[in-house]
Design an enzyme around this catalytic site. Sequence first.
Site, PDB file in Angstrom:
ATOM      1  N   GLY A  56       0.827  -1.226   0.000  1.00 57.05           N
ATOM      2  CA  GLY A  56       0.000   0.000   0.000  1.00 57.05           C
ATOM      3  C   GLY A  56       0.848   1.258   0.000  1.00 57.05           C
ATOM      4  CB  VAL A  69      19.728 -16.937  -1.756  1.00 58.83           C
ATOM      5  CG1 VAL A  69      18.977 -15.722  -1.332  1.00 58.83           C
ATOM      6  CG2 VAL A  69      18.902 -18.198  -1.667  1.00 58.83           C
ATOM      7  CE1 TYR A 160      13.783 -26.800   4.780  1.00 64.43           C
ATOM      8  CE2 TYR A 160      13.132 -28.120   6.684  1.00 64.43           C
ATOM      9  CZ  TYR A 160      13.102 -26.925   5.989  1.00 64.43           C
ATOM     10  OH  TYR A 160      12.404 -25.859   6.510  1.00 64.43           O
ATOM     11  CB  ALA A 161      17.559 -32.547   8.638  1.00 61.44           C
ATOM     12  CB  ALA A 163      20.211 -27.246   4.326  1.00 62.82           C
ATOM     13  CB  ILE A 193       4.834 -21.304   9.618  1.00 66.35           C
ATOM     14  CG1 ILE A 193       5.808 -21.350  10.820  1.00 66.35           C
ATOM     15  CG2 ILE A 193       4.244 -19.903   9.446  1.00 66.35           C
ATOM     16  CD1 ILE A 193       5.221 -21.020  12.178  1.00 66.35           C
TER      17      ILE A 193
END
Length: 250
Positions: A56, A69, A160-161, A163, A193
């Site tokens: 906004g 990244v 993943y773990a 990293a 989440i």
Amino acid sequence: MSTTYDFSGQHVVVTGGTRGIGRAISLAFLAAGAAKVHATYAGNETAAAELKTLAGDAAPRLETHRSDVGDYAAAEAFFKMLMDRGEPLHVLVNNAGIRRDGVVGMLSPEHWDAVLRTNLGGTYAMSKFAVLMMMRARYGRIISITSPSGKLGFEGQANYAAAKAGQVAFSRSLSKEVARRGITVNCVSPGFIETDFIADLPEEQAKAYRELVPLRRFGKPEEVAHAILFLAGREAAYITGATLDITGGL
Ligand code: NDP
């Protein structure tokens, strides 16, 4: 998000800042008066455009950048652009992350590399160039988003773990290197989440996971953003090398 934090005059970089948790973090810094928020993303132009709309009146203080990244040269070019403009940098949030789940016996080298490169390599490359800017100013806040997976390990998440555990080890080491320069380096570790990141969970499994959480619900991106602003504040000067769990009690 209502907030009492004041980041006026501060410049903030949020990797993966256009969607999910990163989007909430970008909006929270804008709401808290940040002079500039740079939100990077991998390729979802629609989400980046949506963020501009959501910002906004604060949209002039927001810049979105398509920048991988996991690409060291792109990270270097991104910070060179900031320095060429003479912009300061007060806060870096290493939020960009991906999952490519699979049990180790079936895990392809491509999925191993992609997850390590984005989650851990991205944290290294972005933090490296950020500290070079922050050291000169003798001030900075670096916060990386890790995961309980890095501490507990989950089936199908070895890449993943690894990293996410690496981000914690990296941050603890870096925190010691830059402590005398007024730079703090911390991690936050969110549990489940509600974002696209876990949208592929089958409903039965999501229900089972919800029952595991003592607060009996998944968290909201804004609840992670709140913790990031806390750690990014000038007042959090004595917190470094720490990891803050935001897991609903997991
Ligand atoms: P989302 O998938 O909702 O959003 C990911 C964001 O990261 C997007 O903006 C995406 O860009 C960006 N991104 C992905 N890869 C790259 C890349 N190579 N370069 C730049 N940007 C990239 O994820 P979440 O918001 O849920 O997750 C954010 C972080 O939180 C991640 O590090 C994740 O591991 C961690 N986390 C999430 C949990 C959850 O339950 N959601 C739990 C624990 C940790 P684009 O839109 O272009 O794809």
